[in-house]
Motif scaffolding. Sequence first.
Motif, PDB file in Angstrom:
ATOM      1  N   ARG A  15     -19.235-134.889 -11.414  1.00 35.41           N
ATOM      2  CA  ARG A  15     -20.598-135.295 -11.064  1.00 35.41           C
ATOM      3  C   ARG A  15     -20.677-136.818 -10.992  1.00 35.41           C
ATOM      4  O   ARG A  15     -19.934-137.526 -11.651  1.00 35.41           O
ATOM      5  CB  ARG A  15     -21.600-134.816 -12.110  1.00 35.41           C
ATOM      6  CG  ARG A  15     -21.742-133.327 -12.204  1.00 35.41           C
ATOM      7  CD  ARG A  15     -22.795-132.936 -13.204  1.00 35.41           C
ATOM      8  NE  ARG A  15     -22.436-133.431 -14.547  1.00 35.41           N
ATOM      9  CZ  ARG A  15     -23.244-133.419 -15.592  1.00 35.41           C
ATOM     10  NH1 ARG A  15     -24.460-132.929 -15.485  1.00 35.41           N
ATOM     11  NH2 ARG A  15     -22.847-133.879 -16.758  1.00 35.41           N
ATOM     12  N   GLY A  30     -25.993-136.762  -9.506  1.00 33.16           N
ATOM     13  CA  GLY A  30     -25.964-136.292  -8.141  1.00 33.16           C
ATOM     14  C   GLY A  30     -24.644-135.627  -7.827  1.00 33.16           C
ATOM     15  O   GLY A  30     -23.665-135.773  -8.573  1.00 33.16           O
ATOM     16  N   THR A  31     -24.595-134.916  -6.719  1.00 38.13           N
ATOM     17  CA  THR A  31     -23.376-134.221  -6.312  1.00 38.13           C
ATOM     18  C   THR A  31     -22.427-135.141  -5.547  1.00 38.13           C
ATOM     19  O   THR A  31     -21.266-134.801  -5.353  1.00 38.13           O
ATOM     20  CB  THR A  31     -23.711-133.001  -5.435  1.00 38.13           C
ATOM     21  OG1 THR A  31     -24.506-133.442  -4.324  1.00 38.13           O
ATOM     22  CG2 THR A  31     -24.475-131.958  -6.240  1.00 38.13           C
ATOM     23  N   SER A  32     -22.956-136.312  -5.120  1.00 37.67           N
ATOM     24  CA  SER A  32     -22.136-137.306  -4.437  1.00 37.67           C
ATOM     25  C   SER A  32     -22.613-138.696  -4.862  1.00 37.67           C
ATOM     26  O   SER A  32     -23.664-138.831  -5.503  1.00 37.67           O
ATOM     27  CB  SER A  32     -22.272-137.162  -2.912  1.00 37.67           C
ATOM     28  OG  SER A  32     -23.588-137.513  -2.504  1.00 37.67           O
ATOM     29  N   ASP A  34     -23.830-141.072  -2.926  1.00 42.09           N
ATOM     30  CA  ASP A  34     -25.103-141.351  -2.275  1.00 42.09           C
ATOM     31  C   ASP A  34     -26.257-140.556  -2.874  1.00 42.09           C
ATOM     32  O   ASP A  34     -27.381-141.059  -2.983  1.00 42.09           O
ATOM     33  CB  ASP A  34     -25.007-141.071  -0.778  1.00 42.09           C
ATOM     34  CG  ASP A  34     -24.112-142.073  -0.061  1.00 42.09           C
ATOM     35  OD1 ASP A  34     -23.818-143.147  -0.630  1.00 42.09           O
ATOM     36  OD2 ASP A  34     -23.711-141.778   1.084  1.00 42.09           O
ATOM     37  N   ASP A  35     -25.986-139.322  -3.277  1.00 40.83           N
ATOM     38  CA  ASP A  35     -27.007-138.481  -3.896  1.00 40.83           C
ATOM     39  C   ASP A  35     -27.450-139.077  -5.229  1.00 40.83           C
ATOM     40  O   ASP A  35     -28.648-139.135  -5.529  1.00 40.83           O
ATOM     41  CB  ASP A  35     -26.462-137.059  -4.084  1.00 40.83           C
ATOM     42  CG  ASP A  35     -27.500-136.077  -4.582  1.00 40.83           C
ATOM     43  OD1 ASP A  35     -28.661-136.138  -4.117  1.00 40.83           O
ATOM     44  OD2 ASP A  35     -27.147-135.221  -5.425  1.00 40.83           O
ATOM     45  N   ALA A  38     -29.612-142.173  -4.503  1.00 38.95           N
ATOM     46  CA  ALA A  38     -30.943-141.788  -4.020  1.00 38.95           C
ATOM     47  C   ALA A  38     -31.817-141.269  -5.156  1.00 38.95           C
ATOM     48  O   ALA A  38     -33.001-141.630  -5.254  1.00 38.95           O
ATOM     49  CB  ALA A  38     -30.822-140.734  -2.925  1.00 38.95           C
ATOM     50  N   LYS A  39     -31.250-140.435  -6.010  1.00 38.02           N
ATOM     51  CA  LYS A  39     -32.032-139.878  -7.122  1.00 38.02           C
ATOM     52  C   LYS A  39     -32.409-140.955  -8.132  1.00 38.02           C
ATOM     53  O   LYS A  39     -33.515-140.947  -8.683  1.00 38.02           O
ATOM     54  CB  LYS A  39     -31.259-138.746  -7.791  1.00 38.02           C
ATOM     55  CG  LYS A  39     -31.212-137.502  -6.931  1.00 38.02           C
ATOM     56  CD  LYS A  39     -30.435-136.393  -7.601  1.00 38.02           C
ATOM     57  CE  LYS A  39     -30.449-135.137  -6.738  1.00 38.02           C
ATOM     58  NZ  LYS A  39     -29.698-134.041  -7.351  1.00 38.02           N
TER      59      LYS A  39
END
Length: 69
Positions: A15, A30-32, A34-35, A38-39
């Motif tokens: 993660r 996040g899963t990536s 970028d994710d 963003a979160k």
Amino acid sequence: MREFTVEVDREEDGRWIGEVLDLPGVLAYGTSHDDAVAKAKALAFRALADRLEHGEAIPEIDGVFAVHG
């Protein structure tokens, strides 16, 4: 307005975690990469909005709004 930095690391389980060190409690998985970024950004905006709604001083955004009248 000051600039906030999102620190991003990858956990051993795969993660991704994004954290805004200048805003305590703003940490998101996040899963990536970028994710996670963003979160963390979205959570930072929520934290700042919550402070405003509760009348807390937010030196981080002084000078962003000009109020006339």
